[in-house]
Design a protein around this motif. Sequence first.
Motif, short mmCIF file in Angstrom:
data_model
loop_
_atom_site.label_atom_id
_atom_site.label_comp_id
_atom_site.label_asym_id
_atom_site.label_seq_id
_atom_site.Cartn_x
_atom_site.Cartn_y
_atom_site.Cartn_z
N GLU A 69 47.73 40.64 44.45
CA GLU A 69 48.20 40.67 43.07
C GLU A 69 48.46 39.25 42.56
O GLU A 69 48.10 38.91 41.42
N ILE A 70 49.08 38.43 43.39
CA ILE A 70 49.32 37.04 43.03
C ILE A 70 48.01 36.33 42.73
O ILE A 70 47.86 35.66 41.69
N GLU A 71 47.05 36.48 43.60
CA GLU A 71 45.76 35.79 43.44
C GLU A 71 45.00 36.29 42.23
O GLU A 71 44.31 35.52 41.55
N ALA A 72 45.11 37.58 41.92
CA ALA A 72 44.42 38.13 40.75
C ALA A 72 45.01 37.58 39.45
O ALA A 72 44.27 37.22 38.52
N VAL A 73 46.32 37.47 39.39
CA VAL A 73 46.97 36.92 38.20
C VAL A 73 46.59 35.45 38.01
O VAL A 73 46.31 35.00 36.89
N LEU A 74 46.57 34.71 39.11
CA LEU A 74 46.19 33.30 39.03
C LEU A 74 44.73 33.14 38.59
O LEU A 74 44.39 32.25 37.81
N ALA A 75 43.86 34.01 39.11
CA ALA A 75 42.43 33.92 38.79
C ALA A 75 42.19 34.12 37.30
O ALA A 75 41.25 33.54 36.73
N GLU A 76 43.02 34.93 36.65
CA GLU A 76 42.87 35.14 35.20
C GLU A 76 43.06 33.85 34.43
O GLU A 76 42.51 33.70 33.33
N ARG A 77 43.83 32.93 34.98
CA ARG A 77 44.05 31.63 34.34
C ARG A 77 43.27 30.53 35.06
O ARG A 77 43.56 29.35 34.86
N ASN A 78 42.30 30.94 35.86
CA ASN A 78 41.44 29.99 36.57
C ASN A 78 42.26 29.06 37.47
O ASN A 78 41.99 27.86 37.57
#
Length: 352
Positions: A69-78
């Motif tokens: 979940e952490i990595e998915a949220v970060l990926a949304e902001r590149n």
Amino acid sequence: MQSIEQFQQRVRAAAADKTPLRIRGGGTKDWYGQRLEGEILDTRGHAGIVDYEPTELVITARCGTPLAEIEAVLAERNQMLAFEPPHFGAQATLGGAIAAGLAGPRRAYSGGVRDFVLGARLLDGKGDVLSFGGQVMKNVAGYDVSRMLAGSLGTLGLLLEVSVKVLPRPFAETTLCLELPEIDAIRRLNEWGGQPLPIAGSCWHKGVLSLRLSGAQAAVDAAVRLIGGERMPNPENFWEALREQRLPFFGGADAMWRLSLPSTTEAIVLGGRMGETQLIEWGGAQRWLRTDLDAATIRRTVAASGGHATLFRGGDRSVGVFQPLAPAVARIHERLKQAFDPAHIFNPGRMY
């Protein structure tokens, strides 16, 4: 969401009864460390992102928050966790990643777990909530406690919340493959490491050196022209498999040793066909060894080169998973344990 008050009640009761507690998130790293002991204290109910400031490159989340979940949220902001923590399972949590202190291929070039921990909230063995970080607060002994929790395997307390620095994803990325014998690969990795090249991962195994380049497109293109080699197709799959230890090398029945060495150390010879039983990462500083050799021989050989050896997976854990501590260092560990967990209820025996 599981409340901090519930955790406090459980911890205080355990301390009063001298009942060991086994702090556990997703359980994806239960195999790592000495032994598992105590009643399970499940952290997964204490989850959720508390604060995320993309412009400040900081994310704060509770210990039971899924790492995915952490990595998915970060990926949304590149953006990304630059230390590339291995999951070893879909249920991996942020708290478990920090407590284990394990990092992936990018670690030697971007930094380890403790380099990115900015602050933390900890529930100690007395049931008190302690806050560290933010302004890089230190205790009276001078320890940077928030970073000290990285790799502590939950032996100092329950990590309730952690603030972590994140980094932007690289604009361009490619992976080169070169056929090189071990000694030449180590030499070149150290030569390239002293140059302003955008290296973000390295792996040598069975005569092939894989080199990941990340950064601005111009810098990556210039490095490709300098280094040469063949471009790897679908490199993302390779680096993820390396991080999660899904490559064929990590299979088999032999014990898996993690050797930490000065990157300039020449080939470590421990018998057998070393090119097949060894995999080298981090520019030569981390070397994985599959072997049935005894622990004393391995640790003596590695220590002679200025390094240490960890029994990472399998094998006889009675020899000690982690390198035995020097007496002075052991006393520091004992004092820290006594200060944070005076009743010795948290993950007893997990490290030493």
